[in-house]
Scaffold this motif. Structure first.
Motif, PDB file in Angstrom:
ATOM      1  N   LEU A  73       0.804  -1.219   0.000  1.00 41.76           N
ATOM      2  CA  LEU A  73       0.000   0.000   0.000  1.00 41.76           C
ATOM      3  C   LEU A  73       0.841   1.274   0.000  1.00 41.76           C
ATOM      4  N   ILE A  74       2.145   1.150   0.289  1.00 39.26           N
ATOM      5  CA  ILE A  74       2.984   2.352   0.387  1.00 39.26           C
ATOM      6  C   ILE A  74       2.913   3.202  -0.884  1.00 39.26           C
ATOM      7  N   PRO A  75       3.146   2.633  -2.058  1.00 39.94           N
ATOM      8  CA  PRO A  75       3.079   3.485  -3.258  1.00 39.94           C
ATOM      9  C   PRO A  75       1.664   3.910  -3.617  1.00 39.94           C
ATOM     10  N   LEU A  76       0.659   3.270  -3.032  1.00 39.37           N
ATOM     11  CA  LEU A  76      -0.724   3.617  -3.370  1.00 39.37           C
ATOM     12  C   LEU A  76      -1.281   4.740  -2.491  1.00 39.37           C
ATOM     13  N   ARG A  77      -0.602   5.022  -1.380  1.00 43.90           N
ATOM     14  CA  ARG A  77      -1.167   5.991  -0.441  1.00 43.90           C
ATOM     15  C   ARG A  77      -1.310   7.378  -1.060  1.00 43.90           C
ATOM     16  N   ALA A  78      -0.287   7.788  -1.801  1.00 45.37           N
ATOM     17  CA  ALA A  78      -0.370   9.115  -2.422  1.00 45.37           C
ATOM     18  C   ALA A  78      -1.515   9.166  -3.418  1.00 45.37           C
ATOM     19  N   TRP A  79      -1.691   8.091  -4.183  1.00 44.86           N
ATOM     20  CA  TRP A  79      -2.790   8.045  -5.148  1.00 44.86           C
ATOM     21  C   TRP A  79      -4.139   8.045  -4.430  1.00 44.86           C
ATOM     22  N   LEU A  80      -4.229   7.310  -3.330  1.00 44.61           N
ATOM     23  CA  LEU A  80      -5.482   7.272  -2.571  1.00 44.61           C
ATOM     24  C   LEU A  80      -5.841   8.652  -2.025  1.00 44.61           C
ATOM     25  N   LEU A  81      -4.819   9.402  -1.620  1.00 45.70           N
ATOM     26  CA  LEU A  81      -5.083  10.740  -1.084  1.00 45.70           C
ATOM     27  C   LEU A  81      -5.676  11.665  -2.143  1.00 45.70           C
ATOM     28  N   GLY A  82      -5.454  11.328  -3.398  1.00 47.23           N
ATOM     29  CA  GLY A  82      -6.010  12.154  -4.457  1.00 47.23           C
ATOM     30  C   GLY A  82      -7.442  11.802  -4.817  1.00 47.23           C
ATOM     31  N   LEU A  83      -7.992  10.767  -4.186  1.00 42.36           N
ATOM     32  CA  LEU A  83      -9.369  10.394  -4.462  1.00 42.36           C
ATOM     33  C   LEU A  83     -10.347  11.352  -3.802  1.00 42.36           C
ATOM     34  N   ASP A  84     -11.600  11.218  -4.179  1.00 42.85           N
ATOM     35  CA  ASP A  84     -12.651  11.968  -3.501  1.00 42.85           C
ATOM     36  C   ASP A  84     -12.616  11.618  -2.014  1.00 42.85           C
ATOM     37  N   PRO A  85     -12.549  12.610  -1.110  1.00 43.47           N
ATOM     38  CA  PRO A  85     -12.357  12.324   0.318  1.00 43.47           C
ATOM     39  C   PRO A  85     -13.300  11.285   0.919  1.00 43.47           C
ATOM     40  N   PRO A  86     -14.618  11.307   0.641  1.00 40.24           N
ATOM     41  CA  PRO A  86     -15.458  10.246   1.206  1.00 40.24           C
ATOM     42  C   PRO A  86     -15.050   8.853   0.736  1.00 40.24           C
ATOM     43  N   ILE A  87     -14.623   8.719  -0.515  1.00 38.02           N
ATOM     44  CA  ILE A  87     -14.152   7.430  -1.017  1.00 38.02           C
ATOM     45  C   ILE A  87     -12.868   7.025  -0.299  1.00 38.02           C
ATOM     46  N   LEU A  88     -11.976   7.990  -0.113  1.00 34.64           N
ATOM     47  CA  LEU A  88     -10.748   7.737   0.638  1.00 34.64           C
ATOM     48  C   LEU A  88     -11.061   7.255   2.046  1.00 34.64           C
ATOM     49  N   LEU A  89     -12.013   7.894   2.693  1.00 33.15           N
ATOM     50  CA  LEU A  89     -12.401   7.507   4.053  1.00 33.15           C
ATOM     51  C   LEU A  89     -12.954   6.095   4.079  1.00 33.15           C
ATOM     52  N   ALA A  90     -13.804   5.756   3.123  1.00 36.25           N
ATOM     53  CA  ALA A  90     -14.406   4.416   3.098  1.00 36.25           C
ATOM     54  C   ALA A  90     -13.380   3.333   2.779  1.00 36.25           C
ATOM     55  N   LEU A  91     -12.399   3.631   1.924  1.00 40.47           N
ATOM     56  CA  LEU A  91     -11.420   2.622   1.517  1.00 40.47           C
ATOM     57  C   LEU A  91     -10.328   2.406   2.547  1.00 40.47           C
ATOM     58  N   THR A  92     -10.011   3.429   3.328  1.00 42.53           N
ATOM     59  CA  THR A  92      -8.865   3.338   4.242  1.00 42.53           C
ATOM     60  C   THR A  92      -9.201   3.635   5.696  1.00 42.53           C
ATOM     61  N   GLY A  93     -10.267   4.403   5.932  1.00 42.16           N
ATOM     62  CA  GLY A  93     -10.552   4.826   7.300  1.00 42.16           C
ATOM     63  C   GLY A  93      -9.529   5.797   7.844  1.00 42.16           C
TER      64      GLY A  93
END
Length: 264
Positions: A73-93
């Motif tokens: 998940l390390i290289p994916l974290r930056a990409w996840l942060l660029g998602l829509d915030p509610p989606i980011l919250l649901a996928l990672t908490g």
């Protein structure tokens, strides 16, 4: 004239060591019974206290999977942060996802946010049962393994363990404090080691995670629109940051393999 014969004593070699010294050297050269009978699973660095069973192997395998999953998940974290915030919250908490969702909700752009909070809490605790299981199987065994890696880690583990014994199940609510201590790891292992049921552990863990998520959500709500602006700017470069992190991870793996490669 006496018929008895006189027997002269046999000469002793000048350099022959005393008998007690020979016995000591023989004992030192031979492995002790304890060392000779030690099994591989009794070696230092193993979490169990007896011969491992299939259950022990499965639990250790899950620990390995959790570690690999975290690295992936390390290289994916930056990409996840660029998602829509509610989606980011649901996928990672994540805390960032909670705060940014709160900021969006403050300006009317995150309807149904409570569902994202609840889903995010479930996702965040998805592997926590593994730590409870380790505590149930091995007691403090996994904590001892971690403490052997670093004296500093050992002190931090002892500190958190003291909090757990003082607070009991309430210590689970400290597991999500944003401080550089292994609180969650130690607390969850101790819940299993002290006999807490997995049902109770998971319910308390979910409530604790949800409470902390709501706190970050509230902070984002209070800050509001400035957080939204920052997130929008970050989203524009998130993919490039993700690529950069991926390159860093592969470079690190390549260097470790180069160091460990046998020299001809």
């Amino acid at each position: 004239m006496s018929s008895s014969t006189h027997q002269e004593p046999q000469p002793t070699p000048e350099h022959e060591p005393p008998a007690d010294q020979i016995a000591e050297e023989t004992t030192a050269s031979e492995p002790s019974a304890t060392e000779a009978e030690r099994e591989w699973w009794e070696e230092p660095g193993m979490p169990w206290n007896s011969k491992p069973t299939k259950e022990d192997y499965w639990c250790l395998a899950w620990f390995g999977f959790v570690g690999i999953f975290g690295l992936a998940l390390i290289p994916l974290r930056a990409w996840l942060l660029g998602l829509d915030p509610p989606i980011l919250l649901a996928l990672t908490g994540s805390r960032i996802g909670a705060a940014s969702t709160g900021a969006l909700a403050a300006v009317g752009e995150a309807s149904g946010w409570i569902w994202y909070v609840l889903i995010g809490s479930l996702v965040a605790i998805k592997f926590d049962w593994v730590y409870w299981w380790a505590g149930k199987l091995w007691g403090r065994g996994m904590l001892d393994v971690q403490a052997e890696n670093s004296p500093r880690m050992g002190k931090n583990i002892d500190r958190v363990e003291g909090w757990f014994h003082k607070l009991g199940w309430l210590a689970i609510f400290l597991a999500y404090l944003p401080i550089p201590l292994p609180i969650k790891f130690v607390v969850l292992v101790l819940t299993g080691a002290t006999g807490m049921s997995w049902q109770k552990m998971l319910v308390l863990d979910f409530l604790a995670k949800t409470a902390w998520t709501l706190l970050y959500f509230w902070l984002g709500w209070m800050i509001g629109e400035p957080v939204v602006f920052v997130l929008e700017q970050y989203a524009k470069v998130a993919n490039w940051i993700a690529i950069g992190l991926l390159v860093v991870v592969f470079i690190g793996i390549f260097r470790r393999q180069s160091k460990n490669a046998p020299t001809v």
